[in-house]
Motif scaffolding. Structure first.
Motif, PDB file in Angstrom:
ATOM      1  N   ILE A 259       0.734  -1.222   0.144  1.00  0.00           N
ATOM      2  CA  ILE A 259      -0.059  -0.028  -0.032  1.00  0.00           C
ATOM      3  C   ILE A 259       0.687   1.406   0.063  1.00  0.00           C
ATOM      4  O   ILE A 259       0.535   2.346  -0.728  1.00  0.00           O
ATOM      5  CB  ILE A 259      -1.105  -0.012   1.440  1.00  0.00           C
ATOM      6  CG1 ILE A 259      -1.991   1.265   1.007  1.00  0.00           C
ATOM      7  CG2 ILE A 259      -0.156   0.209   2.375  1.00  0.00           C
ATOM      8  CD1 ILE A 259      -3.018   1.067   0.138  1.00  0.00           C
ATOM      9  N   SER A 260       1.941   1.130   0.596  1.00  0.00           N
ATOM     10  CA  SER A 260       2.877   2.433   0.768  1.00  0.00           C
ATOM     11  C   SER A 260       3.517   2.660  -0.769  1.00  0.00           C
ATOM     12  O   SER A 260       3.798   3.656  -1.202  1.00  0.00           O
ATOM     13  CB  SER A 260       4.168   2.048   1.671  1.00  0.00           C
ATOM     14  OG  SER A 260       3.646   1.850   3.226  1.00  0.00           O
ATOM     15  N   THR A 261       3.962   1.624  -1.256  1.00  0.00           N
ATOM     16  CA  THR A 261       4.339   1.802  -2.563  1.00  0.00           C
ATOM     17  C   THR A 261       3.392   2.196  -3.785  1.00  0.00           C
ATOM     18  O   THR A 261       3.793   3.254  -4.566  1.00  0.00           O
ATOM     19  CB  THR A 261       4.877   0.277  -3.203  1.00  0.00           C
ATOM     20  OG1 THR A 261       5.970  -0.111  -2.572  1.00  0.00           O
ATOM     21  CG2 THR A 261       5.339   0.520  -4.513  1.00  0.00           C
ATOM     22  N   PHE A 262       2.046   1.680  -3.738  1.00  0.00           N
ATOM     23  CA  PHE A 262       1.012   2.090  -4.457  1.00  0.00           C
ATOM     24  C   PHE A 262       0.700   3.603  -4.423  1.00  0.00           C
ATOM     25  O   PHE A 262       0.694   4.425  -5.125  1.00  0.00           O
ATOM     26  CB  PHE A 262      -0.161   1.359  -4.353  1.00  0.00           C
ATOM     27  CG  PHE A 262      -1.699   1.805  -5.101  1.00  0.00           C
ATOM     28  CD1 PHE A 262      -1.500   1.684  -6.440  1.00  0.00           C
ATOM     29  CD2 PHE A 262      -2.443   2.249  -4.468  1.00  0.00           C
ATOM     30  CE1 PHE A 262      -2.545   2.396  -7.131  1.00  0.00           C
ATOM     31  CE2 PHE A 262      -3.530   2.604  -5.241  1.00  0.00           C
ATOM     32  CZ  PHE A 262      -3.651   2.822  -6.481  1.00  0.00           C
ATOM     33  N   THR A 263       0.411   4.034  -3.156  1.00  0.00           N
ATOM     34  CA  THR A 263       0.122   5.459  -2.629  1.00  0.00           C
ATOM     35  C   THR A 263       1.131   6.319  -2.904  1.00  0.00           C
ATOM     36  O   THR A 263       0.895   7.452  -3.369  1.00  0.00           O
ATOM     37  CB  THR A 263      -0.794   5.424  -1.234  1.00  0.00           C
ATOM     38  OG1 THR A 263       0.393   4.861  -0.541  1.00  0.00           O
ATOM     39  CG2 THR A 263      -1.924   4.587  -1.174  1.00  0.00           C
ATOM     40  N   GLY A 264       2.364   5.990  -2.466  1.00  0.00           N
ATOM     41  CA  GLY A 264       3.422   6.751  -2.624  1.00  0.00           C
ATOM     42  C   GLY A 264       3.606   7.258  -4.209  1.00  0.00           C
ATOM     43  O   GLY A 264       4.245   8.250  -4.435  1.00  0.00           O
ATOM     44  N   ARG A 265       3.332   6.198  -5.170  1.00  0.00           N
ATOM     45  CA  ARG A 265       3.409   6.817  -6.476  1.00  0.00           C
ATOM     46  C   ARG A 265       2.567   8.026  -6.896  1.00  0.00           C
ATOM     47  O   ARG A 265       2.767   8.253  -7.855  1.00  0.00           O
ATOM     48  CB  ARG A 265       3.041   5.502  -7.364  1.00  0.00           C
ATOM     49  CG  ARG A 265       4.310   4.204  -7.300  1.00  0.00           C
ATOM     50  CD  ARG A 265       5.373   4.867  -7.770  1.00  0.00           C
ATOM     51  NE  ARG A 265       5.594   5.613  -9.050  1.00  0.00           N
ATOM     52  CZ  ARG A 265       6.792   5.934  -9.482  1.00  0.00           C
ATOM     53  NH1 ARG A 265       7.920   5.727  -8.899  1.00  0.00           N
ATOM     54  NH2 ARG A 265       6.727   6.602 -10.515  1.00  0.00           N
ATOM     55  N   LEU A 266       1.557   8.303  -6.215  1.00  0.00           N
ATOM     56  CA  LEU A 266       0.406   9.224  -6.503  1.00  0.00           C
ATOM     57  C   LEU A 266       0.788  10.689  -5.809  1.00  0.00           C
ATOM     58  O   LEU A 266      -0.172  11.338  -6.042  1.00  0.00           O
ATOM     59  CB  LEU A 266      -0.883   8.717  -6.215  1.00  0.00           C
ATOM     60  CG  LEU A 266      -1.220   7.328  -6.805  1.00  0.00           C
ATOM     61  CD1 LEU A 266      -2.523   6.909  -6.295  1.00  0.00           C
ATOM     62  CD2 LEU A 266      -1.422   7.263  -8.377  1.00  0.00           C
ATOM     63  N   ILE A 267       1.643  10.611  -4.788  1.00  0.00           N
ATOM     64  CA  ILE A 267       2.003  11.851  -4.164  1.00  0.00           C
ATOM     65  C   ILE A 267       2.975  12.552  -4.624  1.00  0.00           C
ATOM     66  O   ILE A 267       4.124  11.953  -4.561  1.00  0.00           O
ATOM     67  CB  ILE A 267       2.209  11.342  -2.540  1.00  0.00           C
ATOM     68  CG1 ILE A 267       0.639  10.507  -2.148  1.00  0.00           C
ATOM     69  CG2 ILE A 267       2.155  12.732  -1.677  1.00  0.00           C
ATOM     70  CD1 ILE A 267       1.060  10.064  -0.691  1.00  0.00           C
ATOM     71  N   PRO A 268       2.869  13.858  -5.070  1.00  0.00           N
ATOM     72  CA  PRO A 268       3.916  14.571  -5.463  1.00  0.00           C
ATOM     73  C   PRO A 268       4.915  14.652  -4.388  1.00  0.00           C
ATOM     74  O   PRO A 268       4.456  14.990  -3.114  1.00  0.00           O
ATOM     75  CB  PRO A 268       3.215  15.952  -5.622  1.00  0.00           C
ATOM     76  CG  PRO A 268       1.820  15.866  -5.805  1.00  0.00           C
ATOM     77  CD  PRO A 268       1.421  14.725  -4.817  1.00  0.00           C
ATOM     78  N   GLY A 269       6.260  14.718  -5.052  1.00  0.00           N
ATOM     79  CA  GLY A 269       7.210  14.715  -3.550  1.00  0.00           C
ATOM     80  C   GLY A 269       7.679  13.362  -3.264  1.00  0.00           C
ATOM     81  O   GLY A 269       8.744  13.497  -2.842  1.00  0.00           O
ATOM     82  N   ILE A 270       6.803  12.520  -3.237  1.00  0.00           N
ATOM     83  CA  ILE A 270       7.068  11.156  -2.700  1.00  0.00           C
ATOM     84  C   ILE A 270       7.193  10.306  -3.804  1.00  0.00           C
ATOM     85  O   ILE A 270       8.094   9.233  -3.577  1.00  0.00           O
ATOM     86  CB  ILE A 270       5.940  10.741  -1.751  1.00  0.00           C
ATOM     87  CG1 ILE A 270       5.988  11.674  -0.446  1.00  0.00           C
ATOM     88  CG2 ILE A 270       5.932   9.361  -1.345  1.00  0.00           C
ATOM     89  CD1 ILE A 270       5.047  11.479   0.441  1.00  0.00           C
ATOM     90  N   ARG A 271       6.487  10.335  -4.761  1.00  0.00           N
ATOM     91  CA  ARG A 271       6.754   9.531  -5.940  1.00  0.00           C
ATOM     92  C   ARG A 271       8.270   8.951  -6.379  1.00  0.00           C
ATOM     93  O   ARG A 271       8.450   7.924  -6.791  1.00  0.00           O
ATOM     94  CB  ARG A 271       5.666   9.709  -6.769  1.00  0.00           C
ATOM     95  CG  ARG A 271       6.276  10.872  -7.951  1.00  0.00           C
ATOM     96  CD  ARG A 271       5.372  11.022  -9.166  1.00  0.00           C
ATOM     97  NE  ARG A 271       4.068  11.407  -9.092  1.00  0.00           N
ATOM     98  CZ  ARG A 271       3.595  12.570  -8.858  1.00  0.00           C
ATOM     99  NH1 ARG A 271       4.341  13.711  -9.025  1.00  0.00           N
ATOM    100  NH2 ARG A 271       2.666  12.696  -8.420  1.00  0.00           N
ATOM    101  N   HIS A 272       9.021  10.107  -6.392  1.00  0.00           N
ATOM    102  CA  HIS A 272      10.296   9.891  -6.687  1.00  0.00           C
ATOM    103  C   HIS A 272      11.098   9.070  -5.562  1.00  0.00           C
ATOM    104  O   HIS A 272      12.171   8.581  -6.030  1.00  0.00           O
ATOM    105  CB  HIS A 272      10.923  11.234  -6.924  1.00  0.00           C
ATOM    106  CG  HIS A 272      10.210  12.270  -7.555  1.00  0.00           C
ATOM    107  ND1 HIS A 272       9.999  12.408  -8.891  1.00  0.00           N
ATOM    108  CD2 HIS A 272       9.314  13.295  -7.257  1.00  0.00           C
ATOM    109  CE1 HIS A 272       9.170  13.536  -9.130  1.00  0.00           C
ATOM    110  NE2 HIS A 272       8.982  13.815  -8.124  1.00  0.00           N
TER     111      HIS A 272
END
Length: 200
Positions: free
Chosen positions: A111-124
């Motif tokens: 869930i961290s990987t999936f949602t992290g890809r959608l959040i600016p600044g975190i997806r990278h």
């Protein structure tokens, strides 16, 4: 300098086509500052003009994102992990903290990987803790593809429908970002609720 960088991105999208989208999105998934909005919105508009194919844009951008995320993952796994295990105490990263991070990603890595890809600044950056904690590669790749695919679809669709109107993009991009963040919050809320029910 920034204007020249943006012009280079647009020239690459137009001139390199799908390989250019793949390369730029791979760079965007590392720590390099390549805004995905400047890649996929123009590509979507080119698709609207009949110069590119929407599905091919989506595939190139999603696979490019996976490739870039894989570079971060591999770097964190092969370089970052041994470094922290040996020198982490000098950076306030004790073995106990590393162990807690391992346990967190073991339980909540997907869930961290999936949602992290959608959040600016975190997806990278979300690929780095995944690599540091030796997250299962197949799980990491699957949820990276899901998150990156959704984000690519949103931006490409935005470019397809309003890419020719710069004012509309400026007005609606913040709304799209807020909408995606609300979607992430909903997903996380459902996840937390289900986790609590399992533990009850």
């Amino acid at each position: 300098m920034l204007h020249e960088f943006i012009d280079w991105i647009l020239v690459t999208v137009n001139g390199w086509g799908y390989p250019g989208i793949f390369v730029l999105m791979a760079l965007e998934s590392t720590v390099l500052p390549v805004p995905s909005e400047l890649v996929l919105i123009p590509a979507g508009y080119l698709a609207y003009q009949g110069k590119m194919n929407v599905l091919a844009i989506w595939l190139a951008s999603t696979l490019g994102s996976l490739a870039g995320a894989g570079v971060n993952y591999a770097f964190a796994l092969w370089v970052g992990r041994p470094f922290l295990e040996r020198y982490g105490r000098w950076f306030f990263v004790r073995p106990a903290l590393l162990h807690k991070t391992d346990l967190f990603f073991e339980r909540h890595g997907a869930i961290s990987t999936f949602t992290g890809r959608l959040i600016p600044g975190i997806r990278h950056l979300i690929s780095l803790p995944a690599g540091l904690t030796r997250m299962n590669l197949l799980t990491f790749s699957t949820y990276t593809l899901l998150g990156a695919g959704l984000w690519s679809a949103v931006l490409t669709a935005m470019g397809y429908f309003i890419g020719g109107n710069e004012r509309l993009i400026q007005d609606n991009l913040p709304l799209v970002t807020v909408g995606v963040l609300l979607f992430v919050a909903l997903i996380l809320a459902i996840y937390v609720f289900r986790q609590k029910r399992r533990q009850a």
